[in-house]
Every structure is written in structure tokens, then in C-alpha cells.
Design an enzyme around this catalytic site. Structure first.
Site, PDB file in Angstrom:
ATOM      1  N   SER A 124       0.831  -1.198   0.000  1.00 19.51           N
ATOM      2  CA  SER A 124       0.000   0.000   0.000  1.00 19.51           C
ATOM      3  C   SER A 124       0.868   1.250   0.000  1.00 19.51           C
ATOM      4  CB  SER A 124      -0.852  -0.020   1.278  1.00 19.51           C
ATOM      5  OG  SER A 124      -1.456   1.227   1.491  1.00 19.51           O
ATOM      6  N   TYR A 149      -2.058  -0.978  10.856  1.00 19.07           N
ATOM      7  CA  TYR A 149      -2.267  -1.533   9.507  1.00 19.07           C
ATOM      8  C   TYR A 149      -1.076  -1.213   8.605  1.00 19.07           C
ATOM      9  CZ  TYR A 149      -3.727  -1.778   4.658  1.00 19.07           C
ATOM     10  OH  TYR A 149      -3.748  -2.024   3.302  1.00 19.07           O
ATOM     11  N   LYS A 153       1.963  -3.713   6.656  1.00 15.98           N
ATOM     12  CA  LYS A 153       2.394  -3.725   5.254  1.00 15.98           C
ATOM     13  C   LYS A 153       3.904  -3.494   5.173  1.00 15.98           C
ATOM     14  CE  LYS A 153      -1.490  -4.628   3.461  1.00 15.98           C
ATOM     15  NZ  LYS A 153      -1.701  -5.929   2.829  1.00 15.98           N
TER      16      LYS A 153
HETATM   17  P1  NAD Z   1     -10.970  -7.017   1.312  1.00 15.77           P
HETATM   18  O1  NAD Z   1     -11.176  -7.032   2.778  1.00 15.77           O
HETATM   19  O2  NAD Z   1     -12.137  -6.779   0.434  1.00 15.77           O
HETATM   20  O3  NAD Z   1     -10.279  -8.379   0.836  1.00 15.77           O
HETATM   21  C1  NAD Z   1      -9.414  -9.130   1.657  1.00 15.77           C
HETATM   22  C2  NAD Z   1      -9.905 -10.562   1.650  1.00 15.77           C
HETATM   23  O4  NAD Z   1      -9.041 -11.361   2.466  1.00 15.77           O
HETATM   24  C3  NAD Z   1     -11.322 -10.697   2.231  1.00 15.77           C
HETATM   25  O5  NAD Z   1     -12.127 -11.447   1.323  1.00 15.77           O
HETATM   26  C4  NAD Z   1     -11.110 -11.473   3.548  1.00 15.77           C
HETATM   27  O6  NAD Z   1     -12.206 -12.324   3.819  1.00 15.77           O
HETATM   28  C5  NAD Z   1      -9.827 -12.236   3.259  1.00 15.77           C
HETATM   29  N1  NAD Z   1      -9.002 -12.572   4.419  1.00 15.77           N
HETATM   30  C6  NAD Z   1      -8.557 -11.743   5.400  1.00 15.77           C
HETATM   31  N2  NAD Z   1      -7.779 -12.429   6.260  1.00 15.77           N
HETATM   32  C7  NAD Z   1      -7.723 -13.717   5.809  1.00 15.77           C
HETATM   33  C8  NAD Z   1      -7.086 -14.890   6.258  1.00 15.77           C
HETATM   34  N3  NAD Z   1      -6.315 -14.896   7.351  1.00 15.77           N
HETATM   35  N4  NAD Z   1      -7.273 -16.026   5.557  1.00 15.77           N
HETATM   36  C9  NAD Z   1      -8.045 -16.045   4.444  1.00 15.77           C
HETATM   37  N5  NAD Z   1      -8.670 -14.959   3.973  1.00 15.77           N
HETATM   38  C10 NAD Z   1      -8.505 -13.810   4.647  1.00 15.77           C
HETATM   39  O7  NAD Z   1      -9.812  -5.954   1.010  1.00 15.77           O
HETATM   40  P2  NAD Z   1      -9.293  -5.387  -0.378  1.00 15.77           P
HETATM   41  O8  NAD Z   1      -9.627  -3.949  -0.433  1.00 15.77           O
HETATM   42  O9  NAD Z   1      -9.714  -6.279  -1.478  1.00 15.77           O
HETATM   43  O10 NAD Z   1      -7.737  -5.486  -0.147  1.00 15.77           O
HETATM   44  C11 NAD Z   1      -6.968  -6.586  -0.611  1.00 15.77           C
HETATM   45  C12 NAD Z   1      -5.523  -6.372  -0.191  1.00 15.77           C
HETATM   46  O11 NAD Z   1      -5.053  -5.149  -0.745  1.00 15.77           O
HETATM   47  C13 NAD Z   1      -5.323  -6.273   1.316  1.00 15.77           C
HETATM   48  O12 NAD Z   1      -4.122  -6.927   1.645  1.00 15.77           O
HETATM   49  C14 NAD Z   1      -5.212  -4.791   1.555  1.00 15.77           C
HETATM   50  O13 NAD Z   1      -4.461  -4.494   2.689  1.00 15.77           O
HETATM   51  C15 NAD Z   1      -4.509  -4.345   0.299  1.00 15.77           C
HETATM   52  N6  NAD Z   1      -4.754  -2.920  -0.032  1.00 15.77           N
HETATM   53  C16 NAD Z   1      -6.022  -2.465  -0.119  1.00 15.77           C
HETATM   54  C17 NAD Z   1      -6.258  -1.114  -0.392  1.00 15.77           C
HETATM   55  C18 NAD Z   1      -7.657  -0.568  -0.441  1.00 15.77           C
HETATM   56  O14 NAD Z   1      -7.812   0.656  -0.328  1.00 15.77           O
HETATM   57  N7  NAD Z   1      -8.682  -1.371  -0.638  1.00 15.77           N
HETATM   58  C19 NAD Z   1      -5.174  -0.256  -0.600  1.00 15.77           C
HETATM   59  C20 NAD Z   1      -3.875  -0.769  -0.515  1.00 15.77           C
HETATM   60  C21 NAD Z   1      -3.680  -2.116  -0.230  1.00 15.77           C
HETATM   61  C1  WQD Z   2      -9.579   9.889   0.736  1.00 19.27           C
HETATM   62  C2  WQD Z   2      -9.778  11.388   0.987  1.00 19.27           C
HETATM   63  C3  WQD Z   2     -10.191  11.966   3.293  1.00 19.27           C
HETATM   64  C4  WQD Z   2     -14.035   9.996   3.700  1.00 19.27           C
HETATM   65  C5  WQD Z   2      -6.973   4.894   2.868  1.00 19.27           C
HETATM   66  C6  WQD Z   2      -5.935   4.205   3.711  1.00 19.27           C
HETATM   67  C7  WQD Z   2      -4.812   3.720   2.852  1.00 19.27           C
HETATM   68  C8  WQD Z   2      -5.310   2.845   1.695  1.00 19.27           C
HETATM   69  C9  WQD Z   2      -6.425   3.510   0.959  1.00 19.27           C
HETATM   70  C10 WQD Z   2      -5.129   0.521   2.307  1.00 19.27           C
HETATM   71  C11 WQD Z   2      -9.081  11.862   2.259  1.00 19.27           C
HETATM   72  C12 WQD Z   2     -11.381  12.300   2.419  1.00 19.27           C
HETATM   73  C13 WQD Z   2     -12.843  10.480   3.170  1.00 19.27           C
HETATM   74  C14 WQD Z   2     -15.051  10.931   4.058  1.00 19.27           C
HETATM   75  C15 WQD Z   2     -13.634  12.731   3.303  1.00 19.27           C
HETATM   76  N1  WQD Z   2      -5.824   1.597   2.158  1.00 19.27           N
HETATM   77  N2  WQD Z   2     -12.655  11.799   2.992  1.00 19.27           N
HETATM   78  N3  WQD Z   2     -14.814  12.252   3.828  1.00 19.27           N
HETATM   79  O1  WQD Z   2      -7.193   7.959   3.601  1.00 19.27           O
HETATM   80  O2  WQD Z   2      -6.270   8.287   1.258  1.00 19.27           O
HETATM   81  O3  WQD Z   2      -6.382   6.019   2.220  1.00 19.27           O
HETATM   82  O4  WQD Z   2      -7.433   3.970   1.860  1.00 19.27           O
HETATM   83  O5  WQD Z   2      -3.972   0.337   2.166  1.00 19.27           O
HETATM   84  O6  WQD Z   2      -3.959   3.001   3.685  1.00 19.27           O
HETATM   85  O7  WQD Z   2      -5.477   5.125   4.675  1.00 19.27           O
HETATM   86  O8  WQD Z   2      -8.462   7.136   1.553  1.00 19.27           O
HETATM   87  O9  WQD Z   2     -10.813   7.073   0.870  1.00 19.27           O
HETATM   88  O10 WQD Z   2     -10.273   7.178   3.339  1.00 19.27           O
HETATM   89  O11 WQD Z   2      -9.869   9.164   1.927  1.00 19.27           O
HETATM   90  O12 WQD Z   2     -13.477  13.936   3.137  1.00 19.27           O
HETATM   91  O13 WQD Z   2     -16.115  10.547   4.559  1.00 19.27           O
HETATM   92  O14 WQD Z   2     -11.175  11.614   1.208  1.00 19.27           O
HETATM   93  O15 WQD Z   2      -9.977  12.957   4.241  1.00 19.27           O
HETATM   94  O16 WQD Z   2      -8.594  13.137   1.997  1.00 19.27           O
HETATM   95  P1  WQD Z   2      -7.038   7.464   2.236  1.00 19.27           P
HETATM   96  P2  WQD Z   2      -9.928   7.563   1.952  1.00 19.27           P
END
Ligand code: NAD
Ligand code: WQD
Length: 333
Positions: A124, A149, A153
Site C-alpha cells: 500500500s 495496519y 504492510k
Molecule cells: P478485502 O477485505 O475486500 O479483501 C481481503 C480478503 O481477504 C477478504 O475477502 C477477507 O475475507 C480475506 N481474508 C482476510 N484475512 C484472511 C485470512 N487470514 N485467511 C483467508 N482470507 C482472509 O480488502 P481489499 O480492499 O480487497 O484489499 C486486498 C488487499 O489489498 C489487502 O491486503 C489490503 O491491505 C490491500 N490494499 C487495499 C487497499 C484498499 O484501499 N482497498 C489499498 C492498498 C492495499
Molecule cells: C480519501 C480522501 C479523506 C471519507 C486509505 C488508507 C490507505 C489505503 C487507501 C489501504 C481523504 C477524504 C474520506 C469521508 C472525506 N488503504 N474523505 N470524507 O485515507 O487516502 O487512504 O485507503 O492500504 O492506507 O489510509 O483514503 O478514501 O479514506 O480518503 O473527506 O467521509 O477523502 O480525508 O482526503 P485514504 P480515503
């Protein structure tokens, strides 16, 4: 050759599995449904027009993993499973460290035992330190994370680097996602947070659907063009395509490679709301609220390395992502 995908029922994982199947790869998928629903698997099969082996299991179950790695000739692993809610990680740090670190280590152990050489990790942009210049390149400073979190990562990246350094011929790709948004264009797969959403897109989509009364804009006095925070929002289908490009990269590279997956284009909260309104024709009631703790004013990816070395770049627009999200949201309401 078969790709083992963990977390394949989740928001990003489901799109990755569809993309892999559409590109002709064989997959084996595992998920414990802790943050996803069983019905997703059947939808993926329907959309891709193919079935695949699915295991409902916790990735930390070493015996279960051993059985899968013995049964299939796993060529590479895409590890998406994990807990991902920033706020929850502050109140439940041990759950986050236990799940995210253990799952990665148990997987690496299975990989070692079964002589699997290729690993892609869902990292991330949150691993980057707050004091970097924009746009963030893969060489920008990491660490100084502001929540458990983010640290999970950061630590998983370190564990994978150390393992790749020790293991001969191993290839690891760390994909640092920026802000994934959007849904599958079919409207059948998308993000459906069970609690009140923390992220901007699902919050806006639920406000548009009338589930929430208004959007709180967290701060309008930042040093940005319109005072609201700027982020790099990437369509989840583009993100999924980035994984297919990373799989190709693994064929001809060893050691650790790091790639940002973003668009390179910063969008403010107010620009985002305007784009959603234009794409859907639905107006979003909003109120300015105080700043949200931990938010950076500006975060944006440099996409040069991914373009150059993966031959990948995001194609879809914010407008596309809003249209796709709205189609999905209307389907689940
Ligand atoms: P999500 O929660 O929709 O998907 C994660 C999946 O993993 C879920 O289906 C959950 O049931 C499964 N899971 C969790 N722990 C598990 C375990 N121990 N064994 C088996 N299954 C398990 O999340 P997402 O948004 O699809 O994110 C996927 C990956 O990408 C995550 O590692 C997350 O940290 C990373 N990521 C997400 C974002 C984001 O904003 N969505 C941003 C950066 C990185
Ligand atoms: C985006 C912008 C808020 C909600 C997060 C995690 C990051 C990654 C992606 C996993 C910001 C603003 C939001 C609301 C708002 N996840 N906002 N009102 O914070 O950039 O990233 O998700 O790895 O680790 O921190 O994304 O979508 O929460 O916010 O004004 O109700 O929207 O302040 O500027 P963020 P976000």
C-alpha cells in the site's frame, strides 16, 4: 502453471481473479470470508465463463496450505488476504499483526517447502513516510507509519525482502496500491463495506443511494488548490490488470521489485464529488468538517517505473469509476 490467490473473494481479489481467468491463467483461490461473501465466487465464475478450485480457509492454516500446494502445481502466489481497516487496526492492533504477518509468513513457509519461486504482495502507498516529495517514486522513503495496519504492510515488505535475499532464485513483486475505487463494469462485483464506510468512494456511493444523509468533507483548509486533500484514485479493474503485468514480470526477473500502482493524477475531494455528480446525475449533499487525524494533504504516485518495466498503465478514468460504482451500488440497494 497455476496461480494461488489468497483473499480472492475480497474487493480487489475478486477483480484480480476475473482478470487472471480472462487472460487464460489457471487459479486456485482461498479466502475465509472474514470480509467478503460466498456468493462472490459464483459471480466470478459467471463473469469469467470458467470455474476454478476455491478453498474456504484461513491462510494461517499451514496444514491446509500444504494440502493445496501438494495437490496443484503452484507456480506463483498473489497474496491479497489481510485485514485492511486503518481505524480498526488502531483499536485491534494484535488482530492486525497476527492476521497480516502470520498469513504472510505461513505462506512463505509453504512456498519454501513446495519450491514455489514467485510471489506478489498487496502492499500500500501507506508504507511511504509523510515527509516525501510528490509524486512518490518507489525509492521514496518508507516507514514512520501512523497506524498498525500500515506497519503490517511495512513489515511484510521487509519479511519478503529478507526471504528473497536468503532464498536462491526467488522473485518477489511488492505492489503498492494507491486509492483503489470503482467496480466491475457488469455491476456484479464491487465493494460493499458492512459498517459505515471510512473511504471516500463508498461513502459517496451510499450517500447517493440515500443510506447516509451527507458527506463530511474532512478539511477544506489544506495547502492544496481547493483546500481539500488530494489522492491518486485508481480503478480496481486497472489495478487487477497490473497484477497480470506483474505475473509476466516474474517470469524474467529475480529478487525483489517494487511498483506503484496508481494513475499519477491527483484528485481533490471536491473534484471527486463533482466527478461523481457529473457521472451519475445524482447530487451529493456535503458539509465541511474538521480535518481527519492522520490525513496527508497530498499523495500521488509516480507511475514511470510501472510503465517502463511492467508495460502497464491505468486506462480508466475517474468518471468510469464513478459510473461503475454507481451501477454496483444501485444493484446492492
Ligand atoms: P478485502 O477485505 O475486500 O479483501 C481481503 C480478503 O481477504 C477478504 O475477502 C477477507 O475475507 C480475506 N481474508 C482476510 N484475512 C484472511 C485470512 N487470514 N485467511 C483467508 N482470507 C482472509 O480488502 P481489499 O480492499 O480487497 O484489499 C486486498 C488487499 O489489498 C489487502 O491486503 C489490503 O491491505 C490491500 N490494499 C487495499 C487497499 C484498499 O484501499 N482497498 C489499498 C492498498 C492495499
Ligand atoms: C480519501 C480522501 C479523506 C471519507 C486509505 C488508507 C490507505 C489505503 C487507501 C489501504 C481523504 C477524504 C474520506 C469521508 C472525506 N488503504 N474523505 N470524507 O485515507 O487516502 O487512504 O485507503 O492500504 O492506507 O489510509 O483514503 O478514501 O479514506 O480518503 O473527506 O467521509 O477523502 O480525508 O482526503 P485514504 P480515503
Amino acid at each position: 502453471m497455476t496461480i494461488f490467490v489468497t483473499g480472492g473473494a475480497g474487493y480487489i481479489g475478486s477483480h484480480v481473479v476475473i482478470e487472471l481467468l480472462e487472460q487464460g491463467h489457471n487459479v486456485v483461490v482461498a479466502d475465509n470470508f472474514s470480509n467478503s461473501k460466498r456468493g462472490v465466487i459464483e459471480r466470478i465464475c459467471r463473469l469469467a465463463g470458467r470455474e476454478f478450485p476455491f478453498y474456504e480457509m484461513d491462510i494461517r492454516d499451514a496444514d491446509g496450505l500444504g494440502r493445496i500446494f501438494s495437490e496443484y502445481r503452484i507456480d506463483s502466489i498473489i497474496h491479497l488476504a489481510g485485514l485492511k481497516a486503518v481505524g480498526e487496526s488502531v483499536s485491534k492492533p494484535l488482530e492486525y499483526y497476527a492476521n497480516n504477518l502470520e498469513s504472510t509468513m505461513v505462506l512463505i513457509d509453504a512456498m519454501k517447502t513446495h519450491n514455489v519461486k514467485k510471489f506478489i504482495f498487496s502492499s500500500s502507498a501507506t508504507v511511504y513516510s509523510a515527509d516525501n516529495e510528490m509524486p512518490l517514486t518507489e525509492e521514496s522513503r518508507t516507514g514512520g507509519c501512523t497506524n498498525p495496519y500500515g506497519w503490517t504492510k511495512f513489515m511484510c515488505e521487509q519479511i519478503l525482502c529478507d526471504y528473497a535475499n536468503a532464498a536462491n532464485g526467488c522473485a518477489v513483486v511488492l505492489l503498492r496500491y494507491f486509492n483503489p475505487i470503482g467496480a466491475h463494469p457488469s455491476g456484479l462485483i464491487g465493494e460493499d463495506p458492512q459498517d459505515i464506510p471510512n473511504n471516500l468512494m463508498p461513502y459517496i456511493a451510499q450517500t447517493a443511494a440515500g443510506r447516509l444523509p451527507f458527506l463530511s468533507v474532512f478539511g477544506d483548509d489544506y495547502d492544496t488548490p481547493d483546500g481539500t486533500c488530494v489522492r491518486d484514485y485508481i480503478h480496481v479493474s486497472d489495478l487487477a490488470a497490473g497484477h497480470v503485468a506483474a505475473i509476466k514480470h516474474l517470469d524474467s526477473n529475480s529478487g525483489v521489485s517494487v511498483f506503484n500502482l496508481g494513475t499519477g493524477k491527483g484528485v481533490s475531494v471536491l473534484e471527486f464529488v463533482a466527478a461523481f455528480e457529473e457521472a451519475t446525475g445524482v447530487s451529493i449533499p456535503k458539509k465541511t468538517a474538521g480535518r481527519r487525524s492522520g490525513d496527508l494533504p497530498l499523495q500521488c504516485a509516480s507511475t514511470e517505473k510501472a510503465k517502463r518495466e511492467l508495460g502497464w498503465e491505468a486506462k480508466r478514468t475517474l468518471y468510469d469509476a464513478c459510473v461503475d460504482t454507481w451501477r454496483w451500488q444501485k444493484g446492492i440497494d
